[in-house]
Design a protein around this motif. Sequence first.
Motif, PDB file in Angstrom:
ATOM      1  N   ALA A 129      74.065  27.148  16.145  1.00  0.00           N
ATOM      2  CA  ALA A 129      75.256  26.433  15.628  1.00  0.00           C
ATOM      3  C   ALA A 129      76.433  26.844  16.221  1.00  0.00           C
ATOM      4  CB  ALA A 129      75.157  26.941  14.400  1.00  0.00           C
ATOM      5  N   CYS A 130      76.545  28.351  16.841  1.00  0.00           N
ATOM      6  CA  CYS A 130      77.966  28.509  17.352  1.00  0.00           C
ATOM      7  C   CYS A 130      77.752  28.444  18.974  1.00  0.00           C
ATOM      8  CB  CYS A 130      78.278  30.053  17.011  1.00  0.00           C
ATOM      9  SG  CYS A 130      79.732  30.475  17.690  1.00  0.00           S
ATOM     10  N   ARG A 131      78.654  27.838  19.722  1.00  0.00           N
ATOM     11  CA  ARG A 131      78.429  27.631  21.263  1.00  0.00           C
ATOM     12  C   ARG A 131      79.692  27.993  21.785  1.00  0.00           C
ATOM     13  NH1 ARG A 131      75.415  21.685  20.159  1.00  0.00           N
ATOM     14  NH2 ARG A 131      74.028  22.585  18.676  1.00  0.00           N
ATOM     15  N   PRO A 132      80.247  29.062  21.799  1.00  0.00           N
ATOM     16  CA  PRO A 132      81.510  29.041  22.712  1.00  0.00           C
ATOM     17  C   PRO A 132      81.576  28.774  24.092  1.00  0.00           C
ATOM     18  CG  PRO A 132      80.746  31.208  21.568  1.00  0.00           C
ATOM     19  CD  PRO A 132      79.834  30.466  21.584  1.00  0.00           C
TER      20      PRO A 132
ATOM     21  N   LYS B  43      80.377  22.432  26.019  1.00  0.00           N
ATOM     22  CA  LYS B  43      80.868  20.970  26.011  1.00  0.00           C
ATOM     23  C   LYS B  43      80.644  20.369  24.575  1.00  0.00           C
ATOM     24  CE  LYS B  43      80.784  17.085  28.514  1.00  0.00           C
ATOM     25  NZ  LYS B  43      80.146  16.285  29.869  1.00  0.00           N
ATOM     26  N   SER B  44      79.562  20.912  24.103  1.00  0.00           N
ATOM     27  CA  SER B  44      78.912  20.205  22.574  1.00  0.00           C
ATOM     28  C   SER B  44      79.345  21.305  21.480  1.00  0.00           C
ATOM     29  CB  SER B  44      77.248  20.394  22.610  1.00  0.00           C
ATOM     30  OG  SER B  44      76.784  21.687  22.701  1.00  0.00           O
ATOM     31  N   ARG B  45      80.063  22.220  21.635  1.00  0.00           N
ATOM     32  CA  ARG B  45      80.464  23.073  20.480  1.00  0.00           C
ATOM     33  C   ARG B  45      81.352  22.327  19.504  1.00  0.00           C
ATOM     34  NH1 ARG B  45      84.419  23.416  24.063  1.00  0.00           N
ATOM     35  NH2 ARG B  45      86.528  23.861  23.622  1.00  0.00           N
ATOM     36  N   THR B  46      81.186  22.684  18.217  1.00  0.00           N
ATOM     37  CA  THR B  46      82.056  22.023  17.038  1.00  0.00           C
ATOM     38  C   THR B  46      82.730  23.308  16.225  1.00  0.00           C
ATOM     39  OG1 THR B  46      80.129  22.134  15.591  1.00  0.00           O
ATOM     40  CG2 THR B  46      80.439  20.078  16.759  1.00  0.00           C
ATOM     41  N   GLY B  47      82.329  24.555  16.496  1.00  0.00           N
ATOM     42  CA  GLY B  47      83.185  25.300  15.480  1.00  0.00           C
ATOM     43  C   GLY B  47      82.437  26.690  15.382  1.00  0.00           C
ATOM     44  N   LEU B  48      83.104  27.579  14.591  1.00  0.00           N
ATOM     45  CA  LEU B  48      82.601  28.819  14.298  1.00  0.00           C
ATOM     46  C   LEU B  48      81.341  28.896  13.289  1.00  0.00           C
ATOM     47  CD1 LEU B  48      84.034  30.115  11.648  1.00  0.00           C
ATOM     48  CD2 LEU B  48      85.869  30.001  13.144  1.00  0.00           C
ATOM     49  N   VAL B  49      80.783  30.073  13.275  1.00  0.00           N
ATOM     50  CA  VAL B  49      80.015  30.444  12.121  1.00  0.00           C
ATOM     51  C   VAL B  49      80.532  31.699  11.590  1.00  0.00           C
ATOM     52  CG1 VAL B  49      77.802  31.462  11.610  1.00  0.00           C
ATOM     53  CG2 VAL B  49      77.718  29.069  13.290  1.00  0.00           C
ATOM     54  N   VAL B  50      80.547  31.648  10.225  1.00  0.00           N
ATOM     55  CA  VAL B  50      81.386  32.701   9.759  1.00  0.00           C
ATOM     56  C   VAL B  50      80.149  33.974   9.378  1.00  0.00           C
ATOM     57  CG1 VAL B  50      82.475  33.695   7.532  1.00  0.00           C
ATOM     58  CG2 VAL B  50      82.929  31.295   8.235  1.00  0.00           C
TER      59      VAL B  50
ATOM     60  N   LEU C  26      75.465  28.933  25.432  1.00  0.00           N
ATOM     61  CA  LEU C  26      76.575  28.282  26.257  1.00  0.00           C
ATOM     62  C   LEU C  26      75.524  27.707  27.531  1.00  0.00           C
ATOM     63  CD1 LEU C  26      79.021  27.414  27.967  1.00  0.00           C
ATOM     64  CD2 LEU C  26      79.290  29.705  28.734  1.00  0.00           C
ATOM     65  N   CYS C  27      75.467  26.248  27.568  1.00  0.00           N
ATOM     66  CA  CYS C  27      74.686  25.548  28.673  1.00  0.00           C
ATOM     67  C   CYS C  27      75.589  24.849  29.481  1.00  0.00           C
ATOM     68  CB  CYS C  27      73.851  24.676  27.719  1.00  0.00           C
ATOM     69  SG  CYS C  27      72.796  25.408  26.596  1.00  0.00           S
ATOM     70  N   GLN C  28      76.582  24.165  29.105  1.00  0.00           N
ATOM     71  CA  GLN C  28      77.455  23.228  29.990  1.00  0.00           C
ATOM     72  C   GLN C  28      78.861  23.596  29.557  1.00  0.00           C
ATOM     73  OE1 GLN C  28      76.386  19.208  30.224  1.00  0.00           O
ATOM     74  NE2 GLN C  28      77.912  18.819  31.785  1.00  0.00           N
TER      75      GLN C  28
END
Lengths: 86, 406
Positions: free
Chosen positions: B217-220, B223-230, B362-364
């Motif tokens: 869910a968290c992808r700093p 390219k496909s990140r959408t936000g943080l996970v609390v 982190l993939c791309q």
Amino acid sequence: MITREEIIKHTNEALEKEFEFRAEQLVPSARLRDDLGLDSLDALDMVVVLEQQFGVTLRQGYDLRTIITLEDLYNFIEKIAREHNK
Amino acid sequence: MGDSNTVVITGMGAVSPYGRGVETFWDGLLNARPCMHTVPELEALPLVQTKVAATVPPEDYSFIARKYRRGMSRMGLYAYCAAQEALKQAGYDQAPAHLGFFMGSTLNSISVWLELASYSQGAHLEMIKTSDFLQIMNHSPLAGVCQALKINGPAMGNSEACATGLMNIGLGFMAIRSGLVSQALCGGTEEYHPMFSACFDIMQATSKNANDCPDTACRPFDKSRTGLVVAEGCGLVFMESKQSALARGATVLAEVLGFYANTETENMAFPSALTLQRCMQGALDACGVRPEQVDLLNAHATGTIAGDIAETQAAQAVFGPQLRINSLKGHIGHTMGASGSLESIACVNMLARQTVLPTKNLCQPDERCAALAYQTAVQKTPLRIVLKNSFAIGGNNCSLLLRRPE
């Protein structure tokens, strides 16, 4: 009218839950501070949980200095409950 | 710099979504163990898009005496465990005299607050107990741990949301440098409540597209990140003057070289790259470290679109594109007030083990993030100096430089 046995049972249940006592610790002669380790903040919380348990007001007229043992506490609650039901 | 002005870390304590203990934390990070999960309360809210959080596995804390536990919400229990572990590693069974304690959180226990609010709605404010109040003071965890562990030096609860943990390390650093104390426990603690997820969700800052696969869910930077996970947890470091550590023969884990903080005044939620650049540059200038001497930036990078872009742009402006960068939010999410100190503990471990952790998920790299050396795999490599960033909603930014012991 609540019986003495019911007062003891409900008091002990409330104290076991609030202060994590084991049932065998709660003998009538147990001193609240010296044997059960309740401090001044605990004594205040004890009044709140016992008021909830019995549906009566205990905090007015409550004086920890006069309630040394569990027996004293049962007596105090019994007296208040009796007055409440007058 | 003299030994009395040099500040070192000699103990660490952690409670993380991987569980209790610094070793558990490191093992989870190194092996990218899963720790995120869906939250039933969020799943029941159709308008809240994020459904994932990372929480500390439930434990029995009855080993803490009830007398002290009565004033501790979850974040206080975490802090107790972390403090005890940090003291032990520093070589103490009991807190040394006049130990400073600098710790805060974003908010206090929302769970306990809501319990009190329910009293209020039922017109039963008379039923509030002293132990309720002891759990919801702004400095409850700080006060509770001081009582339980007999910490009798200055105790201050510094709170700057997501920068709290690192700000408190900075505060301890300054307190030791100033001579106020020679030893201090420093960091942040936090407990999760779905309200945090809902708040970040309305700000469009949460992860949304991986609810069926929580650990992605968290992808700093991705390219496909959408936000943080609390997330939640507690990280505390035991800091002292080098003079104090040498005098008692303590093992030095890392040296704190420099600290800097500034504030974004244009927008509370979106720091500009320029402000972040000034923050990192300030930390370098504070201790005379040149950009090329920094081997790794452990970024704040929570996985939000704007935040990651601004931080990478700022980092590139200060260090150039060869800078190695990682974020640990892909592993454990954003532990908010604890993140700066928990992640500093990971930095100390990276320095000690000469191992750089990757950014999980982190993939791309997003082409809108500045070109940097993004770390995508565990790497054994010489590491001497690491920079740690923490940025808070509210505009509060800070950067800390750590060095491997000479």
